[in-house]
Design a protein around this motif. Structure first.
Motif, PDB file in Angstrom:
ATOM      1  N   THR A  14       0.718  -1.351   0.114  1.00 37.26           N
ATOM      2  CA  THR A  14       0.125   0.141  -0.068  1.00 37.26           C
ATOM      3  C   THR A  14       1.020   1.382   0.091  1.00 37.26           C
ATOM      4  N   ASP A  15       0.208   2.340  -0.392  1.00 30.88           N
ATOM      5  CA  ASP A  15       0.960   3.606  -0.561  1.00 30.88           C
ATOM      6  C   ASP A  15       1.265   4.300   0.810  1.00 30.88           C
ATOM      7  N   LYS A  72       6.641   3.799  -9.282  1.00 27.67           N
ATOM      8  CA  LYS A  72       6.261   2.391  -8.419  1.00 27.67           C
ATOM      9  C   LYS A  72       5.994   1.462  -9.456  1.00 27.67           C
ATOM     10  N   ARG A  93       6.171   1.785  -2.346  1.00 19.69           N
ATOM     11  CA  ARG A  93       5.268   2.546  -1.755  1.00 19.69           C
ATOM     12  C   ARG A  93       5.140   4.130  -2.581  1.00 19.69           C
TER      13      ARG A  93
END
Length: 99
Positions: free
Chosen positions: A2-3, A75, A87
């Motif tokens: 996840t970011d 990314k 991320r």
């Protein structure tokens, strides 16, 4: 992976547990403002720098740009090259500077 939010990144920097941070903006943008400890590799130069990043394949890496678009591309590119923990900084450096 996840970011990451600007708040989470700032907290991690303050705690000394920051991931590797790569700024994919152009050099002149990085010279105007930067996140302490970040490494500047402009998006267009990223493919040519893969050998330099080889030791980061399984390390948490946060990529950022001004607002999030170029770093989203970075990314995706790094993930395609086998990097497993990349991320994107949500909101880029603009969001980071507002926290």
């Amino acid at each position: 992976m996840t970011d990451i939010t600007a708040t989470e990144l700032k907290d991690r920097l303050a705690q000394g547990t920051a991931p590797v941070i790569i700024d994919v903006r152009e050099t002149w943008e990085n010279e105007e403002s930067r996140i302490e400890g970040s490494r500047n590799i402009p998006l267009g130069e990223l493919p040519g720098k893969l050998d330099d990043l080889e030791d980061l394949r399984d390390t948490e890496v946060v990529v950022h740009c001004k607002g999030g678009s170029r770093s989203a591309s970075a990314k995706a590119f790094l993930q395609q090259q086998g990097f497993t923990q990349v991320r994107n900084l949500i909101g880029g450096i603009q969001g980071y500077q507002q926290v």
